[in-house]
Write a protein that holds these residues in place. Structure first.
Motif, mmCIF file in Angstrom:
data_model
loop_
_atom_site.group_PDB
_atom_site.id
_atom_site.type_symbol
_atom_site.label_atom_id
_atom_site.label_comp_id
_atom_site.label_asym_id
_atom_site.label_seq_id
_atom_site.Cartn_x
_atom_site.Cartn_y
_atom_site.Cartn_z
ATOM 1 N N UNK A 1 1.478 -34.093 0.414
ATOM 2 C CA UNK A 1 0.704 -35.330 0.272
ATOM 3 C C UNK A 1 -0.103 -35.567 1.537
ATOM 4 N N UNK A 2 -1.364 -35.886 1.362
ATOM 5 C CA UNK A 2 -2.234 -36.288 2.473
ATOM 6 C C UNK A 2 -3.089 -37.442 1.977
ATOM 7 N N UNK B 1 -3.381 -30.304 -1.373
ATOM 8 C CA UNK B 1 -2.642 -31.472 -1.840
ATOM 9 C C UNK B 1 -3.490 -32.189 -2.888
ATOM 10 N N UNK B 2 -2.823 -32.941 -3.739
ATOM 11 C CA UNK B 2 -3.505 -33.816 -4.683
ATOM 12 C C UNK B 2 -2.996 -35.236 -4.508
ATOM 13 N N UNK B 3 -3.788 -36.186 -4.964
ATOM 14 C CA UNK B 3 -3.395 -37.585 -4.878
ATOM 15 C C UNK B 3 -3.714 -38.306 -6.170
ATOM 16 N N UNK B 4 -3.241 -39.522 -6.259
ATOM 17 C CA UNK B 4 -3.554 -40.352 -7.423
ATOM 18 C C UNK B 4 -3.751 -41.789 -6.973
ATOM 19 N N UNK B 5 -4.457 -42.540 -7.791
ATOM 20 C CA UNK B 5 -4.625 -43.973 -7.570
ATOM 21 C C UNK B 5 -3.695 -44.718 -8.522
ATOM 22 N N UNK B 6 -2.914 -45.629 -7.959
ATOM 23 C CA UNK B 6 -1.948 -46.408 -8.731
ATOM 24 C C UNK B 6 -2.359 -47.876 -8.716
ATOM 25 N N UNK B 7 -2.312 -48.519 -9.876
ATOM 26 C CA UNK B 7 -2.609 -49.950 -9.979
ATOM 27 C C UNK B 7 -1.427 -50.677 -10.590
ATOM 28 N N UNK C 1 9.530 -34.593 5.527
ATOM 29 C CA UNK C 1 9.906 -34.341 4.133
ATOM 30 C C UNK C 1 8.730 -33.910 3.269
ATOM 31 N N UNK C 2 7.515 -34.299 3.670
ATOM 32 C CA UNK C 2 6.330 -33.991 2.860
ATOM 33 C C UNK C 2 5.334 -33.178 3.666
ATOM 34 N N UNK C 3 5.026 -31.952 3.259
ATOM 35 C CA UNK C 3 3.976 -31.190 3.939
ATOM 36 C C UNK C 3 2.608 -31.848 3.734
ATOM 37 N N UNK C 4 1.691 -31.511 4.656
ATOM 38 C CA UNK C 4 0.309 -31.955 4.505
ATOM 39 C C UNK C 4 -0.064 -33.172 5.313
ATOM 40 N N UNK D 1 1.051 -40.175 -3.573
ATOM 41 C CA UNK D 1 1.503 -38.852 -4.028
ATOM 42 C C UNK D 1 1.707 -38.825 -5.531
ATOM 43 N N UNK D 2 1.522 -37.651 -6.120
ATOM 44 C CA UNK D 2 1.681 -37.530 -7.569
ATOM 45 C C UNK D 2 3.119 -37.802 -8.006
ATOM 46 N N UNK D 3 4.077 -37.576 -7.115
ATOM 47 C CA UNK D 3 5.481 -37.831 -7.447
ATOM 48 C C UNK D 3 5.996 -39.109 -6.796
#
Length: 405
Positions: free
Chosen positions: A400-401, A131-137, A177-180, A270-272
């Motif tokens: 997403x994790x 999985x990948x992640x992102x930081x949102x501000x 709905x979301x694996x991980x 999550x990226x999406x």
């Protein structure tokens, strides 16, 4: 190597695990945090390498259940992985990993996962970011601009003691709905999700849910407000779940409207994340970081592939290379579709050749096989084979994790 013995770490040696972790990671945890770690370790499987009576290498494994496309699988969540600096480069980690995989096979755990302290270490043991992640501000000095109407139902603060019962159904619906994502019991909610490490005096955890009183919650957010020297406090989002985009819009709008703050930060999203689409001003809502999140390892490739669901039919021959787990190594025909999957040895020519880390990267639907082919990490012998496998692996939402246990 003669004096180095690999064996189960008994419960009376939990403090040795914590001491070795402090040594390896150059940390000194508080008494309160050590007690929390002891409790967590007491519920883990534990492998150690001893030099006479001294613990010099260790792996702990949580007994997780991880959501995969269409269901879930038992998963060993590795933690407290460390080797004493005096015993590095002597093969201790490789020996412990081999023992961990052997135990996974015995216990029926097809998957292993971890959060990597150093990315360079784990690829050679068959792990890859699943999985990948992102930081949102969010710049909250002005109201959050939205392209959709927020859900009009009321928000309410709730006490942490009530949270597992109220939040649990929303979280479980999102997991499906979301694996991980890991299954949680009430103890995990209380000690790992809602307990707040206040060592730095950062503030108090808050829990807000959306929905009519007495009705099931439609979404929730767990957050705290962190003081910043010389600047306005920042709203730090631990977890936000919503059953629809309007519910998510209401929760993000609430966070951006908290008085005396001027920034909202979601460290792992999550990226999406739909926020990135329904925000009207992308100068106000920005992705500031993208990173690999949960690393995955398929300990039993056949069990992993036949347990997940498939979005489209596929019949493809895979040549899988796995020096760590010989049972995974070889040529196999994957025949899969909405009705299920089979994975059997074959002498037929390979259509795709890949190492087990690449199989882990695409397993949850996060990394397209075609991208791995373009990167030179997967060899496509039959044109179109990667596209066919990608169509079958596809998930509606990206895996997403965010829970760094």
């Amino acid at each position: 190597m003669v004096s180095l013995d690999i064996r189960e770490i008994p419960e009376e040696h939990l403090d040795q695990i914590l001491d070795l972790a402090d040594l390896a990671f150059h940390e000194k945890e508080s008494d309160e945090k050590r007690e929390r770690f002891r409790e967590s370790l007491s519920r883990c499987d534990r492998i150690g390498v001893y030099d006479d009576d001294t613990l010099v290498g260790q792996i702990a494994a949580h007994r997780f259940s991880l959501s995969v496309p269409g269901g879930e699988l038992p998963c060993a969540g590795l933690d407290f992985v460390a080797v004493a600096p005096t015993h590095r480069r002597r093969g201790l980690l490789a020996r412990m990993m081999a023992e961990q995989w052997r135990r996974c096979a015995q216990a029926g755990r097809a998957l292993s996962c971890l959060w990597a302290s150093e990315d360079a270490i784990y690829g050679r043991f068959g792990y890859a970011p699943g999985t990948e992640g992102c930081t949102v501000e969010i710049d909250s000095r002005r109201p959050l601009a939205l392209r959709i109407a927020p859900d009009p139902r009321p928000l309410r603060l709730i006490d942490a003691a009530k949270a597992p019962v109220v939040l649990g159904p929303v979280y479980e619906a999102g997991r499906a709905l979301r694996p991980g994502r890991f299954a949680r019991d009430e103890e995990w909610w209380a000690k790992n999700v809602l307990a707040f490490d206040d060592d730095d005096d950062e503030g108090t955890v808050r829990i807000v849910v959306l929905g009519e009183p007495g009705a099931a919650a439609a979404g929730y957010v767990v957050y705290h407000v962190e003081a910043v020297t010389g600047a306005s406090p920042v709203v730090e989002v631990h977890e936000l779940e919503a059953d629809s985009a309007p519910v998510a819009a209401t929760l993000w709008d609430y966070l951006a409207s908290i008085d005396l703050t001027d920034k909202v930060v979601g460290r792992v999203r999550p990226l999406d994340d739909p926020l990135l689409l329904f925000a009207a001003d992308r100068d106000q809502v920005r992705v500031t970081k993208q990173f690999p999140a949960l690393w995955m390892r398929l300990v039993d490739v056949r069990a992993a592939l036949t347990a997940r669901s498939w979005a489209a039919p596929v019949d493809v021959v895979l040549a899988v290379r796995d020096p760590g787990v010989p049972a995974n190594d070889g040529r196999f025909r994957l025949t899969a579709g909405p009705e299920g999957a089979t994975y059997t040895p074959t002498e037929a020519p390979a259509e795709l050749t890949l190492d087990v880390p690449e199989l882990a990267a695409c397993y949850l639907g996060g990394t397209p096989v075609a991208r791995l082919v373009a990167a030179g990490l997967v060899v496509e012998h039959t044109p179109g084979a990667a596209a066919r496998l990608d169509a079958a692996l596809r998930t509606d939402l990206l895996p997403f994790a965010h829970e760094d246990y």
